[in-house]
Write an enzyme that holds these catalytic residues in place. Structure first.
Site, PDB file in Angstrom:
ATOM      1  CB  THR A  23      32.436  16.365 131.102  1.00 61.65           C
ATOM      2  OG1 THR A  23      33.567  16.779 131.869  1.00 61.65           O
ATOM      3  CG2 THR A  23      31.698  17.578 130.561  1.00 61.65           C
ATOM      4  N   GLY A  75      25.995  -4.989 135.412  1.00 63.81           N
ATOM      5  CA  GLY A  75      26.168  -3.555 135.185  1.00 63.81           C
ATOM      6  C   GLY A  75      26.863  -2.845 136.337  1.00 63.81           C
ATOM      7  CE  LYS A 106      35.499   7.670 143.746  1.00 63.32           C
ATOM      8  NZ  LYS A 106      34.821   6.381 143.637  1.00 63.32           N
TER       9      LYS A 106
END
Lengths: 337, 162
Positions: free
Chosen positions: A96, A207, A225
């Site tokens: 998700t 993009g 991260k």
């Protein structure tokens, strides 16, 4: 192996595509027959205990935008937690969207699955960056596998690489370029001499940068991260708030030009070690392994026996990221079969 | 015994002679000099490799004499004595800031500001300064920390080496 995919964005679709592309290969090579028994998105779910069709899942999503329109087995409005409760499965693939405020709903999904004795694979940085220790100890106390290679560096192997290939080495620190969007912007600025604003706009048009680029350009994504690497590779029990973060929005064409004169490039570097946890723009020599261009990611592990080991790879992309999820699924399969 | 030295000389006439002078005067034998004026560092200085021979006492005297003359010895027998540290600051830098930062760095033991480069922008906040320092080996971490502190105080973005 019965799999539930929660979230059907770029990564979720990549997983469905890869599982369907590699169907024969997985059966012949590993004796693995993955069955996607449920997929959810915002609209609801598609559920079939005998397995959903990968191609049909992808077509349904691309044509209607809703997974609940899946012929015959679509269920509108059902919650993901309800799906986890009702459907029989072996492994949860939690993909998700990332939330960095509280890590939800992914955190609850993962804890629910673990509590029910299911293995979990995720690419979701939110819950890992905020509640790594909680999730890792839940996995341990429930005796389940918990894998998250795809959460750092997309296709670039780093976490499993550190644990498996560098087994026996003590890892002292990790640093790397962990965000493709900022690396693209900084590379373009260095090559073109263009301003930050101009380059960001261009990246958005292509993009590569999101409409709201905040998490990328301010270093939040890279910080998540670094937290994951600090916990999983260095065993440091840290969370997102422990990271000192500086993004790239203050980098100017002038500063890049000055660095260039000295044979240096400016890159957004994340670093984790017992005495530093930070994300900041840093200088790296041209021609070094860190002088990668475009959206590539790179990371160096400093070890006691093997000295420095550096990996480079694609940090994003649907199928590329799914490759890391597939490798996690396979390593779970090797334990479970 | 022999010492292999790497010196970092400014590219102006007479520098090599200046560096060789104490060697001859103090009685060290010069075994080899590799001097290629067209191989320059990014800053325009010329690295020169010199091998000298003599007893330990003589060689130590030569090293002292070079240091008195403020000649930069980058390496001895392949071991780095000095390392170069580069940092870039971004922000509205005025003359006063430059002076203060350089003074602060020069006050640190074993640190010398070797090069300073400014690039002013139409937008003052976009201006950038590059500082190249030479420091005794092993000081890098502390120097970078100090620069970061100064930068944070003055509201500059500090871009340090990895």
């Amino acid at each position: 192996m019965k799999i539930i995919i929660l979230g059907f964005g770029a990564v979720g679709q990549g997983v469905a595509r890869v599982l369907s592309m590699k169907k024969e290969y997985l059966k012949d090579r590993y004796g693995l027959k993955p069955q996607i028994v449920a997929v959810t998105d915002r609209s609801g779910a598609a559920v079939n205990v005998n397995g959903l069709d990968g191609e049909l899942l992808l077509n349904t999503k691309s044509e209607t935008g809703k997974i609940s329109s899946y012929p015959e087995y679509g269920v509108a409005g059902i919650s993901s937690l309800k799906v986890l409760e009702d459907v029989e499965y072996d492994c949860l693939v939690e993909v998700t969207p990332t939330d960095i405020e509280n890590g939800e709903p992914a955190r609850s999904h993962i804890l629910k699955a673990m509590g029910d004795g299911k293995d979990v694979v995720t690419s979701n940085k939110g819950p890992l960056a905020l509640s790594f220790q909680e999730l890792a100890s839940s996995a341990q106390s429930n005796g389940v596998e918990f894998k998250f290679e795809a959460s750092v560096g997309g296709a670039m192997p780093i976490i499993n690489f550190a644990h498996e290939n560098l087994a026996g080495c003590s890892i002292q620190s990790v640093y790397g370029i962990l965000n493709g969007t900022t690396n693209y912007i900084l590379s373009r600025m260095a090559n073109e001499g263009s301003s930050y604003e101009q380059t960001l706009t261009e990246a958005q048009e292509m993009g590569i940068a999101e409409t709201d680029p905040y998490q990328d350009v301010e270093g939040i994504d890279a910080a998540c991260k670094i937290v994951i690497l600090a916990n999983s590779v260095l065993n440091l029990p840290v969370t997102l708030k422990d990271v000192e973060v500086e993004g790239i929005s203050r980098i100017t064409a002038e500063s890049i030009a000055l660095a260039k004169k000295e044979g240096l490039l400016i890159k957004l570097i994340g670093e984790a070690s017992p005495d530093a946890l930070e994300v900041s723009p840093r200088l790296v020599p041209k021609g070094s392994p860190f002088a990668v261009e475009g959206t590539l990611n790179v990371a160096t592990l400093k070890t006691d026996l093997a000295d420095d080991v550096t990996v480079v790879g694609k940090g994003a992309g649907s199928v590329e990221t799914a490759s890391a999820i597939l490798s996690d699924i396979l390593s779970i399969w090797k334990v479970r079969k | 015994m022999r010492f292999n030295l790497v010196l970092d000389l400014p590219d102006v006439p007479g520098q090599l002679l200046e560096a060789l002078e104490p060697m001859g005067r103090l009685g060290a034998n010069i075994v080899a000099v590799i001097h290629q004026r067209d191989v320059k560092t990014e800053r325009g200085t010329v690295p020169v490799q010199i091998t000298i021979e003599g007893d330990k006492e003589t060689l130590d005297k030569v090293m002292d004499a070079l240091e008195v003359k403020n000649i930069q010895i980058m390496a001895v027998d392949g071991v780095l004595r000095k390392e170069q540290i580069t940092t870039v600051l971004v922000g509205d830098i005025v003359e006063e800031d430059v002076k203060e930062t350089v003074t602060l760095l020069n006050q640190m033991e074993g640190v010398r500001v070797a090069d300073l480069d400014l690039k002013m922008s139409d937008e003052p906040k976009n201006s950038a300064t590059k500082i190249v320092m030479e420091a005794d080996f092993g000081q890098k971490k502390e120097i970078l920390k100090n620069i970061k502190e100064v930068g944070d105080q003055k509201g500059f973005l500090v871009i340090n080496e990895v």
